[in-house]
Enzyme design. Sequence first.
Site, short mmCIF file in Angstrom:
data_model
loop_
_atom_site.label_atom_id
_atom_site.label_comp_id
_atom_site.label_asym_id
_atom_site.label_seq_id
_atom_site.Cartn_x
_atom_site.Cartn_y
_atom_site.Cartn_z
CD GLU A 163 -2.92 -1.20 2.23
OE1 GLU A 163 -4.08 -1.55 1.98
OE2 GLU A 163 -2.53 -0.93 3.37
CB CYS A 195 2.85 7.35 3.60
SG CYS A 195 3.27 6.07 4.78
CB CYS A 237 6.95 -5.72 9.17
SG CYS A 237 8.28 -4.89 10.07
CB CYS A 266 5.51 -2.97 16.66
SG CYS A 266 7.23 -2.69 16.18
CB CYS A 313 2.37 -2.14 14.05
SG CYS A 313 2.57 -1.97 12.27
CB CYS A 363 0.28 5.57 11.49
SG CYS A 363 0.98 7.09 11.00
N1 SAH Z 1 8.73 0.16 10.34
C1 SAH Z 1 9.00 1.53 10.46
C2 SAH Z 1 8.17 2.40 9.53
C3 SAH Z 1 6.74 2.04 9.31
S1 SAH Z 1 5.62 2.27 10.63
C4 SAH Z 1 8.79 1.98 11.89
O1 SAH Z 1 8.30 1.19 12.70
O2 SAH Z 1 9.18 3.10 12.20
C5 SAH Z 1 5.32 4.04 10.62
C6 SAH Z 1 4.90 4.59 11.99
O3 SAH Z 1 3.56 4.20 12.32
C7 SAH Z 1 5.77 4.09 13.13
O4 SAH Z 1 6.09 5.12 14.03
C8 SAH Z 1 4.85 3.10 13.78
O5 SAH Z 1 5.25 2.84 15.09
C9 SAH Z 1 3.52 3.78 13.67
N2 SAH Z 1 2.38 2.89 13.90
C10 SAH Z 1 2.32 1.57 13.68
N3 SAH Z 1 1.09 1.09 14.00
C11 SAH Z 1 0.36 2.14 14.43
C12 SAH Z 1 -1.00 2.30 14.87
N4 SAH Z 1 -1.83 1.26 14.91
N5 SAH Z 1 -1.43 3.53 15.21
C13 SAH Z 1 -0.59 4.59 15.11
N6 SAH Z 1 0.69 4.51 14.69
C14 SAH Z 1 1.18 3.30 14.36
FE1 SF4 Z 2 7.19 -3.28 11.39
FE2 SF4 Z 2 4.94 -2.08 12.17
FE3 SF4 Z 2 6.95 -2.36 13.89
FE4 SF4 Z 2 7.18 -0.62 11.86
S1 SF4 Z 2 5.72 -0.50 13.56
S2 SF4 Z 2 8.72 -2.13 12.55
S3 SF4 Z 2 6.03 -1.73 10.25
S4 SF4 Z 2 5.77 -4.04 12.95
#
Ligand code: SAH
Ligand code: SF4
Length: 398
Positions: free
Chosen positions: A122, A135, A142, A146, A149, A381
């Site tokens: 996406e 973006c 991934c 996390c 996420c 995000c």
């Molecule tokens: N993997 C990289 C970049 C992609 S995630 C990273 O983790 O930085 C982009 C941003 O979105 C990151 O700061 C991540 O922590 C945040 N993010 C992920 N899931 C989210 C959610 N459900 N609500 C808000 N932000 C989120």
């Molecule tokens: Fe991967 Fe989501 Fe963690 Fe970013 S926030 S490193 S996309 S699992």
Amino acid sequence: MVLVLNTVADHEGAVGEADAAALPTLAGASRDDLKAALAGIGVPEKQIRMRTNQLWSWLYARGARSFDDMTDVSKSLRAKLAEAYSVERPEIVSEQVSQDGTRKWLLRLPKRGHELSAPEVETVYIPEPGRGTLCISSQVGCTLTCTFCHTGTQKLVRNLTHEEIVGQIILARDRIGDWPGADGPNDGGMIPDSLRKITNIVLMGMGEPLYNFDNVRRAMEIASDSGGLAHSKRRITLSTSGVVPEIGRWGEEAGTMLAISLHAVRDELRDELVPINRKYPIKELLEACRNYPGLSNARRITFEYVMLKGVNDSLADARALVRLLKGIPAKINLIPFNAWPGAEYECSDWEQIERFAEVVNKAGYASPVRTPRGRDISAACGQLKSASVKVRASQRAS
Ligand code: SAH
Ligand code: SF4
């Protein structure tokens, strides 16, 4: 309400055949790729440099969608190019436009090797007054997990190639009309900065960009080339969950702006939310940030902090955050948690986010709360997740 502009029917069965017949695309190619492509179709050595520059300008400064558009390239060379190559963009599976103008594209990439079906990623465009942010994704899925996420629930399918990363920019420019001449005659000049629709690029889509270092670096070289797409590195931001050994190297070799997904101020909690913390704890992460090449008050690091109700959003956390970042030129970006089906967390109450932001602001940090955008189309995000699945070894055809 979600307006689905263009949903292309899924034709899973046909994808394999179409891929086999498709010519390799030059949209997304590096200069070296173009040189090799030209040599491959018999262009004499002494012409290669000049032809590469022509192709580069057509592909990246003017957004040519066919070799026929390239009017200063001889007809015979255009014909030879078209026999061996295309300038195809990634295939759009769907394009959704949110009420707030945010657009999300689901893209289908060519199937490779053992993949059972073509992987999907996406890309999201977020227009705001005076700026527009694209973006982009760096991986399908991934490897990190996390807990807040959505992408993290999808196993890594594969890294994107540099062509596929650049392809997202090209495709977005096509769809929103961000090439010279899109809103008037194309006189071959560049779009003045003030009229550009994509002013900023963030590597904040699917995937951990520092785990796909070489392809992302190559892609950002192409994106920032001043004779082509011309996105200044000061307006490109790579976001990482904290792959400490690669942070300094990224600064030296790519030199874009940096964002760190911090999300917690204590290792115990960060170990849970951002599990890579068990490998590279907060102290080491912040040390890498302090040493980030080019760091200054004019080039601050953005610390992202997702607001999770009752988990990391107390005012004690806010004060600890301020203490932790002392001495680092920083911006703090508070991100309201975007829910997804099955998520274990809730977004902090708005009043709590405001109180948290106040502590951070009083300490002298600009701390914009990131307004959730495109929530109605799951483009916010952490909501990105495609249906691509990793093929288990046992499912692979031998
Ligand atoms: N993997 C990289 C970049 C992609 S995630 C990273 O983790 O930085 C982009 C941003 O979105 C990151 O700061 C991540 O922590 C945040 N993010 C992920 N899931 C989210 C959610 N459900 N609500 C808000 N932000 C989120
Ligand atoms: Fe991967 Fe989501 Fe963690 Fe970013 S926030 S490193 S996309 S699992």
